[in-house]
Design a protein around this motif. Structure first.
Motif, PDB file in Angstrom:
ATOM      1  N   LEU A 130       0.831  -1.205   0.000  1.00  0.00           N
ATOM      2  CA  LEU A 130       0.000   0.000   0.000  1.00  0.00           C
ATOM      3  C   LEU A 130       0.867   1.257   0.000  1.00  0.00           C
ATOM      4  CD1 LEU A 130      -2.639  -1.047   2.696  1.00  0.00           C
ATOM      5  CD2 LEU A 130      -2.914  -1.114   0.202  1.00  0.00           C
ATOM      6  N   LEU A 131       0.349   2.318  -0.590  1.00  0.00           N
ATOM      7  CA  LEU A 131       1.032   3.608  -0.549  1.00  0.00           C
ATOM      8  C   LEU A 131       0.797   4.264   0.805  1.00  0.00           C
ATOM      9  CD1 LEU A 131       0.150   5.097  -4.057  1.00  0.00           C
ATOM     10  CD2 LEU A 131       2.294   4.022  -3.355  1.00  0.00           C
ATOM     11  N   SER A 132       1.776   5.021   1.261  1.00  0.00           N
ATOM     12  CA  SER A 132       1.614   5.742   2.514  1.00  0.00           C
ATOM     13  C   SER A 132       0.750   6.975   2.287  1.00  0.00           C
ATOM     14  CB  SER A 132       2.974   6.160   3.074  1.00  0.00           C
ATOM     15  OG  SER A 132       3.534   7.200   2.288  1.00  0.00           O
ATOM     16  N   GLU A 133       0.191   7.484   3.376  1.00  0.00           N
ATOM     17  CA  GLU A 133      -0.601   8.710   3.299  1.00  0.00           C
ATOM     18  C   GLU A 133       0.246   9.862   2.777  1.00  0.00           C
ATOM     19  OE1 GLU A 133      -2.396  10.608   6.948  1.00  0.00           O
ATOM     20  OE2 GLU A 133      -4.160   9.587   6.148  1.00  0.00           O
ATOM     21  N   LEU A 134       1.534   9.869   3.152  1.00  0.00           N
ATOM     22  CA  LEU A 134       2.448  10.914   2.693  1.00  0.00           C
ATOM     23  C   LEU A 134       2.604  10.852   1.169  1.00  0.00           C
ATOM     24  CD1 LEU A 134       4.194  13.161   3.885  1.00  0.00           C
ATOM     25  CD2 LEU A 134       6.085  11.540   4.005  1.00  0.00           C
ATOM     26  N   PRO A 157       6.546  10.969  12.222  1.00  0.00           N
ATOM     27  CA  PRO A 157       6.937   9.902  13.152  1.00  0.00           C
ATOM     28  C   PRO A 157       6.044   8.676  13.078  1.00  0.00           C
ATOM     29  CG  PRO A 157       5.811  11.657  14.332  1.00  0.00           C
ATOM     30  CD  PRO A 157       6.001  12.140  12.929  1.00  0.00           C
ATOM     31  N   ILE A 158       4.824   8.847  12.552  1.00  0.00           N
ATOM     32  CA  ILE A 158       3.882   7.733  12.394  1.00  0.00           C
ATOM     33  C   ILE A 158       3.642   7.511  10.900  1.00  0.00           C
ATOM     34  CG2 ILE A 158       1.602   6.820  12.953  1.00  0.00           C
ATOM     35  CD1 ILE A 158       3.314   7.278  15.416  1.00  0.00           C
ATOM     36  N   GLU A 159       3.948   6.308  10.423  1.00  0.00           N
ATOM     37  CA  GLU A 159       3.672   5.974   9.025  1.00  0.00           C
ATOM     38  C   GLU A 159       2.261   5.421   8.934  1.00  0.00           C
ATOM     39  OE1 GLU A 159       5.362   3.320   5.274  1.00  0.00           O
ATOM     40  OE2 GLU A 159       6.262   3.093   7.257  1.00  0.00           O
ATOM     41  N   ILE A 160       1.470   5.987   8.017  1.00  0.00           N
ATOM     42  CA  ILE A 160       0.069   5.596   7.848  1.00  0.00           C
ATOM     43  C   ILE A 160      -0.137   5.141   6.405  1.00  0.00           C
ATOM     44  CG2 ILE A 160      -2.331   6.391   7.890  1.00  0.00           C
ATOM     45  CD1 ILE A 160      -1.476   8.474   9.974  1.00  0.00           C
ATOM     46  N   ARG A 161      -0.736   3.945   6.243  1.00  0.00           N
ATOM     47  CA  ARG A 161      -1.012   3.421   4.908  1.00  0.00           C
ATOM     48  C   ARG A 161      -2.500   3.074   4.803  1.00  0.00           C
ATOM     49  NH1 ARG A 161       4.129  -0.480   3.147  1.00  0.00           N
ATOM     50  NH2 ARG A 161       5.791   0.989   3.765  1.00  0.00           N
ATOM     51  N   PRO A 162      -3.282   3.912   4.141  1.00  0.00           N
ATOM     52  CA  PRO A 162      -4.718   3.634   4.011  1.00  0.00           C
ATOM     53  C   PRO A 162      -4.975   2.412   3.137  1.00  0.00           C
ATOM     54  CG  PRO A 162      -4.217   5.957   3.581  1.00  0.00           C
ATOM     55  CD  PRO A 162      -2.915   5.231   3.595  1.00  0.00           C
ATOM     56  N   VAL A 163      -5.952   1.606   3.546  1.00  0.00           N
ATOM     57  CA  VAL A 163      -6.363   0.442   2.761  1.00  0.00           C
ATOM     58  C   VAL A 163      -7.326   0.860   1.659  1.00  0.00           C
ATOM     59  CG1 VAL A 163      -7.542  -1.803   2.837  1.00  0.00           C
ATOM     60  CG2 VAL A 163      -6.023  -1.124   4.710  1.00  0.00           C
ATOM     61  N   ASN A 164      -8.222   1.770   1.973  1.00  0.00           N
ATOM     62  CA  ASN A 164      -9.243   2.200   1.016  1.00  0.00           C
ATOM     63  C   ASN A 164      -9.215   3.724   0.865  1.00  0.00           C
ATOM     64  OD1 ASN A 164     -10.040   2.402   3.714  1.00  0.00           O
ATOM     65  ND2 ASN A 164     -12.203   2.123   3.277  1.00  0.00           N
ATOM     66  N   PRO A 165      -8.105   4.263   0.317  1.00  0.00           N
ATOM     67  CA  PRO A 165      -7.999   5.724   0.231  1.00  0.00           C
ATOM     68  C   PRO A 165      -8.956   6.295  -0.803  1.00  0.00           C
ATOM     69  CG  PRO A 165      -6.207   4.704  -0.974  1.00  0.00           C
ATOM     70  CD  PRO A 165      -6.943   3.586  -0.283  1.00  0.00           C
ATOM     71  N   TRP A 181      -3.441   1.042   8.032  1.00  0.00           N
ATOM     72  CA  TRP A 181      -2.347   0.439   8.784  1.00  0.00           C
ATOM     73  C   TRP A 181      -1.446   1.564   9.274  1.00  0.00           C
ATOM     74  CZ3 TRP A 181      -2.167  -4.656   9.954  1.00  0.00           C
ATOM     75  CH2 TRP A 181      -2.931  -5.540   9.173  1.00  0.00           C
ATOM     76  N   PHE A 182      -0.903   1.430  10.468  1.00  0.00           N
ATOM     77  CA  PHE A 182       0.020   2.447  10.967  1.00  0.00           C
ATOM     78  C   PHE A 182       1.062   1.814  11.881  1.00  0.00           C
ATOM     79  CE2 PHE A 182      -2.987   2.167  14.428  1.00  0.00           C
ATOM     80  CZ  PHE A 182      -2.239   2.424  15.576  1.00  0.00           C
ATOM     81  N   ARG A 183       2.190   2.491  12.000  1.00  0.00           N
ATOM     82  CA  ARG A 183       3.248   2.091  12.925  1.00  0.00           C
ATOM     83  C   ARG A 183       4.178   3.282  13.142  1.00  0.00           C
ATOM     84  NH1 ARG A 183       7.288  -1.780   9.223  1.00  0.00           N
ATOM     85  NH2 ARG A 183       7.737  -0.192   7.637  1.00  0.00           N
ATOM     86  N   ALA A 184       4.906   3.260  14.244  1.00  0.00           N
ATOM     87  CA  ALA A 184       5.935   4.265  14.475  1.00  0.00           C
ATOM     88  C   ALA A 184       7.049   4.057  13.454  1.00  0.00           C
ATOM     89  CB  ALA A 184       6.485   4.147  15.895  1.00  0.00           C
ATOM     90  N   ASP A 185       7.630   5.146  12.975  1.00  0.00           N
ATOM     91  CA  ASP A 185       8.622   5.077  11.906  1.00  0.00           C
ATOM     92  C   ASP A 185      10.013   4.784  12.471  1.00  0.00           C
ATOM     93  OD1 ASP A 185       9.658   5.180   9.342  1.00  0.00           O
ATOM     94  OD2 ASP A 185      10.003   7.336   9.426  1.00  0.00           O
ATOM     95  N   GLY A 186      10.154   3.624  13.103  1.00  0.00           N
ATOM     96  CA  GLY A 186      11.439   3.213  13.659  1.00  0.00           C
ATOM     97  C   GLY A 186      11.247   2.463  14.960  1.00  0.00           C
ATOM     98  N   PRO A 187      12.287   1.724  15.400  1.00  0.00           N
ATOM     99  CA  PRO A 187      12.168   0.955  16.644  1.00  0.00           C
ATOM    100  C   PRO A 187      12.108   1.860  17.870  1.00  0.00           C
ATOM    101  CG  PRO A 187      14.416   0.854  15.787  1.00  0.00           C
ATOM    102  CD  PRO A 187      13.597   1.544  14.739  1.00  0.00           C
ATOM    103  N   LEU A 188      11.387   1.395  18.875  1.00  0.00           N
ATOM    104  CA  LEU A 188      11.212   2.141  20.122  1.00  0.00           C
ATOM    105  C   LEU A 188      11.708   1.313  21.305  1.00  0.00           C
ATOM    106  CD1 LEU A 188       7.601   3.463  19.485  1.00  0.00           C
ATOM    107  CD2 LEU A 188       9.609   4.917  19.802  1.00  0.00           C
ATOM    108  N   PRO A 189      12.092   1.965  22.411  1.00  0.00           N
ATOM    109  CA  PRO A 189      12.459   1.208  23.617  1.00  0.00           C
ATOM    110  C   PRO A 189      11.290   0.360  24.099  1.00  0.00           C
ATOM    111  CG  PRO A 189      13.051   3.535  23.835  1.00  0.00           C
ATOM    112  CD  PRO A 189      12.218   3.424  22.594  1.00  0.00           C
ATOM    113  N   ALA A 248      -9.336   0.021  12.315  1.00  0.00           N
ATOM    114  CA  ALA A 248     -10.617  -0.162  11.624  1.00  0.00           C
ATOM    115  C   ALA A 248     -11.614   0.825  12.204  1.00  0.00           C
ATOM    116  CB  ALA A 248     -11.110  -1.594  11.800  1.00  0.00           C
ATOM    117  N   MET A 249     -12.074   1.770  11.382  1.00  0.00           N
ATOM    118  CA  MET A 249     -12.942   2.854  11.840  1.00  0.00           C
ATOM    119  C   MET A 249     -14.310   2.777  11.166  1.00  0.00           C
ATOM    120  SD  MET A 249     -10.090   5.869  11.530  1.00  0.00           S
ATOM    121  CE  MET A 249      -8.854   4.992  10.582  1.00  0.00           C
TER     122      MET A 249
END
Length: 289
Positions: A130-134, A157-165, A181-189, A248-249
Protein backbone atom coordinates in the motif's frame (compact mmCIF):
# COMPACT_ATOMS: atom_id res chain seq x y z
CA UNK A 1 14.85 5.79 15.86
CA UNK A 2 14.41 8.41 13.14
CA UNK A 3 14.85 12.06 14.05
CA UNK A 4 11.11 12.73 13.80
CA UNK A 5 10.34 9.76 16.04
CA UNK A 6 12.97 10.97 18.55
CA UNK A 7 11.15 14.29 18.57
CA UNK A 8 7.82 12.59 19.24
CA UNK A 9 9.24 10.58 22.15
CA UNK A 10 10.67 13.80 23.62
CA UNK A 11 7.33 15.55 23.04
CA UNK A 12 5.50 12.92 25.11
CA UNK A 13 8.10 12.71 27.91
CA UNK A 14 7.19 16.05 29.60
CA UNK A 15 9.06 18.25 32.04
CA UNK A 16 8.19 18.04 35.75
CA UNK A 17 7.55 21.56 37.05
CA UNK A 18 6.25 20.70 40.52
CA UNK A 19 4.46 17.79 42.14
CA UNK A 20 1.43 16.93 39.95
CA UNK A 21 2.39 19.68 37.47
CA UNK A 22 4.05 19.01 34.09
CA UNK A 23 4.90 20.95 30.95
CA UNK A 24 5.02 19.68 27.38
CA UNK A 25 6.30 21.29 24.20
CA UNK A 26 3.90 21.66 21.27
CA UNK A 27 4.15 20.34 17.73
CA UNK A 28 3.00 22.29 14.68
CA UNK A 29 1.56 19.83 12.15
CA UNK A 30 0.18 22.56 9.89
CA UNK A 31 -3.40 22.35 11.15
CA UNK A 32 -5.32 25.51 12.15
CA UNK A 33 -5.17 24.39 15.79
CA UNK A 34 -3.05 22.17 18.03
CA UNK A 35 -3.32 18.49 17.06
CA UNK A 36 -5.61 16.71 19.52
CA UNK A 37 -3.48 13.56 19.56
CA UNK A 38 -0.67 15.55 21.14
CA UNK A 39 -2.68 16.49 24.22
CA UNK A 40 -4.14 12.96 24.43
CA UNK A 41 -0.69 11.40 24.59
CA UNK A 42 0.80 14.07 26.86
CA UNK A 43 -2.15 13.87 29.27
CA UNK A 44 -1.69 10.10 29.66
CA UNK A 45 2.04 10.68 30.12
CA UNK A 46 1.40 13.24 32.87
CA UNK A 47 -1.10 10.99 34.68
CA UNK A 48 1.18 7.95 34.40
CA UNK A 49 4.00 9.79 36.14
CA UNK A 50 1.87 10.02 39.30
CA UNK A 51 0.88 6.33 39.39
CA UNK A 52 2.79 3.41 40.93
CA UNK A 53 4.73 1.49 38.24
CA UNK A 54 2.78 -1.76 38.63
CA UNK A 55 -0.45 -0.18 37.32
CA UNK A 56 -1.00 0.58 33.64
CA UNK A 57 -3.46 2.88 31.91
CA UNK A 58 -6.51 1.05 30.59
CA UNK A 59 -8.84 3.94 29.71
CA UNK A 60 -8.95 7.66 29.04
CA UNK A 61 -12.02 9.86 28.52
CA UNK A 62 -11.53 13.49 27.58
CA UNK A 63 -13.11 16.66 26.17
CA UNK A 64 -11.51 19.26 23.92
CA UNK A 65 -12.60 22.63 25.30
CA UNK A 66 -10.71 25.24 23.26
CA UNK A 67 -8.46 25.19 20.19
CA UNK A 68 -4.87 24.84 21.33
CA UNK A 69 -2.01 27.01 20.06
CA UNK A 70 0.80 24.98 18.46
CA UNK A 71 3.32 27.78 19.10
CA UNK A 72 2.91 27.56 22.90
CA UNK A 73 3.76 24.84 25.44
CA UNK A 74 0.99 23.07 27.36
CA UNK A 75 0.88 22.74 31.16
CA UNK A 76 -0.73 19.60 32.62
CA UNK A 77 -2.22 19.65 36.11
CA UNK A 78 -2.89 16.19 37.59
CA UNK A 79 -5.50 15.62 40.29
CA UNK A 80 -4.91 12.37 42.21
CA UNK A 81 -8.58 11.46 42.49
CA UNK A 82 -8.25 7.96 43.95
CA UNK A 83 -5.74 5.23 44.71
CA UNK A 84 -7.89 2.17 45.34
CA UNK A 85 -7.16 -1.46 45.98
CA UNK A 86 -7.48 -2.40 42.30
CA UNK A 87 -7.77 0.83 40.31
CA UNK A 88 -6.09 4.24 40.29
CA UNK A 89 -7.94 7.28 38.91
CA UNK A 90 -6.44 10.54 37.75
CA UNK A 91 -7.96 13.72 36.33
CA UNK A 92 -5.75 15.82 34.04
CA UNK A 93 -6.32 19.40 32.87
CA UNK A 94 -4.30 20.78 29.94
CA UNK A 95 -3.76 24.55 30.20
CA UNK A 96 -2.55 27.27 27.84
CA UNK A 97 -2.46 30.98 28.71
CA UNK A 98 -4.26 30.30 31.98
CA UNK A 99 -7.25 28.55 30.39
CA UNK A 100 -8.08 24.85 30.12
CA UNK A 101 -8.00 23.58 26.53
CA UNK A 102 -8.62 19.90 27.39
CA UNK A 103 -9.40 17.74 30.38
CA UNK A 104 -9.68 14.01 30.86
CA UNK A 105 -9.99 11.20 33.37
CA UNK A 106 -7.63 8.23 33.15
CA UNK A 107 -7.87 4.90 34.95
CA UNK A 108 -5.03 2.49 35.76
CA UNK A 109 -5.05 -1.16 36.83
CA UNK A 110 -2.52 -3.89 37.61
CA UNK A 111 -2.46 -7.08 35.51
CA UNK A 112 -5.22 -9.46 36.57
CA UNK A 113 -6.58 -12.72 35.06
CA UNK A 114 -10.19 -12.86 33.85
CA UNK A 115 -12.58 -13.91 31.08
CA UNK A 116 -11.38 -13.10 27.58
CA UNK A 117 -13.10 -12.58 24.21
CA UNK A 118 -12.84 -10.09 21.35
CA UNK A 119 -14.31 -9.14 17.96
CA UNK A 120 -12.63 -10.57 14.87
CA UNK A 121 -10.11 -8.53 12.94
CA UNK A 122 -11.45 -7.43 9.51
CA UNK A 123 -9.98 -9.23 6.51
CA UNK A 124 -8.26 -6.48 4.52
CA UNK A 125 -5.15 -6.14 2.41
CA UNK A 126 -1.88 -6.03 4.38
CA UNK A 127 0.32 -2.92 4.49
CA UNK A 128 3.24 -4.18 2.40
CA UNK A 129 2.03 -3.04 -1.04
CA UNK A 130 0.00 0.00 0.00
CA UNK A 131 1.03 3.61 -0.55
CA UNK A 132 1.61 5.74 2.51
CA UNK A 133 -0.60 8.71 3.30
CA UNK A 134 2.45 10.91 2.69
CA UNK A 135 2.84 9.49 -0.84
CA UNK A 136 -0.87 9.93 -1.53
CA UNK A 137 -0.83 13.56 -0.43
CA UNK A 138 2.29 14.11 -2.55
CA UNK A 139 0.16 13.38 -5.62
CA UNK A 140 -2.03 16.38 -4.75
CA UNK A 141 0.67 18.72 -3.42
CA UNK A 142 -0.54 21.67 -5.50
CA UNK A 143 -4.00 21.46 -3.84
CA UNK A 144 -2.67 21.73 -0.28
CA UNK A 145 -2.80 25.35 0.97
CA UNK A 146 0.68 26.86 0.81
CA UNK A 147 0.92 27.69 4.56
CA UNK A 148 0.25 23.99 5.35
CA UNK A 149 2.05 22.30 2.46
CA UNK A 150 5.52 21.93 3.98
CA UNK A 151 4.11 20.58 7.28
CA UNK A 152 1.83 18.09 5.53
CA UNK A 153 4.51 16.73 3.17
CA UNK A 154 7.45 16.49 5.59
CA UNK A 155 8.65 13.26 7.26
CA UNK A 156 6.31 11.97 9.99
CA UNK A 157 6.94 9.90 13.15
CA UNK A 158 3.88 7.73 12.39
CA UNK A 159 3.67 5.97 9.02
CA UNK A 160 0.07 5.60 7.85
CA UNK A 161 -1.01 3.42 4.91
CA UNK A 162 -4.72 3.63 4.01
CA UNK A 163 -6.36 0.44 2.76
CA UNK A 164 -9.24 2.20 1.02
CA UNK A 165 -8.00 5.72 0.23
CA UNK A 166 -10.32 8.18 -1.45
CA UNK A 167 -9.55 11.56 -2.93
CA UNK A 168 -9.72 14.02 0.00
CA UNK A 169 -9.84 16.99 -2.39
CA UNK A 170 -12.67 15.61 -4.52
CA UNK A 171 -14.50 13.08 -2.34
CA UNK A 172 -17.40 10.88 -3.42
CA UNK A 173 -20.01 9.45 -1.02
CA UNK A 174 -19.04 6.03 0.31
CA UNK A 175 -19.74 3.64 3.16
CA UNK A 176 -18.79 5.09 6.60
CA UNK A 177 -15.88 2.68 7.07
CA UNK A 178 -12.16 3.37 6.90
CA UNK A 179 -9.16 1.09 7.33
CA UNK A 180 -5.55 2.17 7.76
CA UNK A 181 -2.35 0.44 8.78
CA UNK A 182 0.02 2.45 10.97
CA UNK A 183 3.25 2.09 12.93
CA UNK A 184 5.94 4.26 14.48
CA UNK A 185 8.62 5.08 11.91
CA UNK A 186 11.44 3.21 13.66
CA UNK A 187 12.17 0.96 16.64
CA UNK A 188 11.21 2.14 20.12
CA UNK A 189 12.46 1.21 23.62
CA UNK A 190 10.55 -1.68 25.21
CA UNK A 191 8.65 0.58 27.61
CA UNK A 192 4.95 -0.34 27.67
CA UNK A 193 3.81 3.10 28.82
CA UNK A 194 5.66 4.86 25.97
CA UNK A 195 3.97 2.66 23.36
CA UNK A 196 0.57 3.57 24.85
CA UNK A 197 1.36 7.30 24.80
CA UNK A 198 2.22 7.03 21.11
CA UNK A 199 -0.89 4.96 20.36
CA UNK A 200 -3.01 7.67 22.02
CA UNK A 201 -1.25 10.25 19.84
CA UNK A 202 -1.90 8.23 16.67
CA UNK A 203 -5.52 7.38 17.56
CA UNK A 204 -6.69 10.90 16.66
CA UNK A 205 -5.46 10.75 13.05
CA UNK A 206 -8.40 10.44 10.67
CA UNK A 207 -10.96 8.97 13.08
CA UNK A 208 -13.52 11.71 12.48
CA UNK A 209 -13.09 11.23 8.73
CA UNK A 210 -15.31 8.14 8.87
CA UNK A 211 -18.34 10.33 9.71
CA UNK A 212 -17.74 12.46 6.59
CA UNK A 213 -17.55 9.60 4.08
CA UNK A 214 -21.32 9.04 3.48
CA UNK A 215 -21.73 12.74 2.67
CA UNK A 216 -18.91 13.08 0.14
CA UNK A 217 -17.27 15.62 2.42
CA UNK A 218 -13.66 16.11 3.52
CA UNK A 219 -11.62 18.07 6.04
CA UNK A 220 -9.76 19.54 3.05
CA UNK A 221 -12.81 21.24 1.53
CA UNK A 222 -12.75 24.96 2.29
CA UNK A 223 -16.40 25.09 3.40
CA UNK A 224 -16.01 22.35 6.03
CA UNK A 225 -15.44 23.15 9.71
CA UNK A 226 -14.22 19.96 11.38
CA UNK A 227 -13.00 19.63 14.98
CA UNK A 228 -12.82 16.95 17.67
CA UNK A 229 -15.16 17.48 20.63
CA UNK A 230 -14.25 14.49 22.79
CA UNK A 231 -12.17 11.32 22.68
CA UNK A 232 -12.33 8.04 24.57
CA UNK A 233 -9.67 5.37 24.43
CA UNK A 234 -9.50 1.91 26.00
CA UNK A 235 -6.27 -0.11 26.12
CA UNK A 236 -6.95 -3.87 26.14
CA UNK A 237 -3.38 -5.20 26.22
CA UNK A 238 0.23 -4.13 25.94
CA UNK A 239 1.40 -3.42 22.41
CA UNK A 240 4.40 -2.62 20.23
CA UNK A 241 3.46 0.48 18.29
CA UNK A 242 6.63 0.20 16.20
CA UNK A 243 4.98 -2.82 14.53
CA UNK A 244 2.08 -2.64 12.05
CA UNK A 245 -1.41 -2.20 13.50
CA UNK A 246 -4.74 -2.06 11.68
CA UNK A 247 -7.05 0.81 12.62
CA UNK A 248 -10.62 -0.16 11.62
CA UNK A 249 -12.94 2.85 11.84
CA UNK A 250 -16.67 3.25 11.28
CA UNK A 251 -19.34 5.88 11.89
CA UNK A 252 -22.81 4.65 12.93
CA UNK A 253 -24.36 8.14 13.16
CA UNK A 254 -24.11 11.83 12.31
CA UNK A 255 -26.56 14.66 12.95
CA UNK A 256 -27.03 18.09 14.56
CA UNK A 257 -23.66 19.21 13.06
CA UNK A 258 -21.89 16.36 14.87
CA UNK A 259 -20.41 13.07 13.72
CA UNK A 260 -19.74 9.99 15.84
CA UNK A 261 -16.90 7.61 14.97
CA UNK A 262 -15.45 4.52 16.64
CA UNK A 263 -12.38 2.45 16.00
CA UNK A 264 -10.79 -0.90 16.79
CA UNK A 265 -7.01 -1.29 16.69
CA UNK A 266 -5.55 -4.74 16.00
CA UNK A 267 -1.97 -6.03 15.88
CA UNK A 268 -0.75 -8.28 13.05
CA UNK A 269 -1.67 -11.36 15.10
CA UNK A 270 -5.32 -10.24 15.02
CA UNK A 271 -5.40 -9.31 18.72
CA UNK A 272 -7.52 -6.32 19.68
CA UNK A 273 -5.14 -3.96 21.49
CA UNK A 274 -7.34 -0.86 21.85
CA UNK A 275 -10.78 0.63 21.13
CA UNK A 276 -11.58 4.27 20.42
CA UNK A 277 -14.67 6.49 20.21
CA UNK A 278 -14.94 10.13 19.24
CA UNK A 279 -17.58 12.75 18.51
CA UNK A 280 -16.70 15.81 16.50
CA UNK A 281 -18.08 18.95 14.93
CA UNK A 282 -18.78 18.53 11.19
CA UNK A 283 -20.32 21.81 10.11
CA UNK A 284 -20.78 22.99 6.52
CA UNK A 285 -20.12 26.73 6.26
CA UNK A 286 -20.40 28.34 2.85
CA UNK A 287 -18.93 31.57 4.25
CA UNK A 288 -15.70 29.79 5.26
CA UNK A 289 -12.56 30.76 3.32
Amino acid sequence: MSDVLDELVALLSLETIEENLFRGASQDLGFPQLFGGQVLGQAISAASQTVEPGRHVHSQHGYFLRPGNASLPVVYQVDRVRDGGSFTTRRVTAIQKGQPIFFCSASFQAEEPGFEHQVAMPEVEGPENLLSELQLFGRHAELIPVPMREKILCAKPIEIRPVNPGDPFNPSPSEPCRYVWFRADGPLPAIHALHKYILAYASDFGLLTASLLPHGASFWQRHMQVASLDHSLWFHRNLKVDEWHLYAMDSPWSGNARGFSRGHIFNRAGELVASVAQEGLIRRREDRT
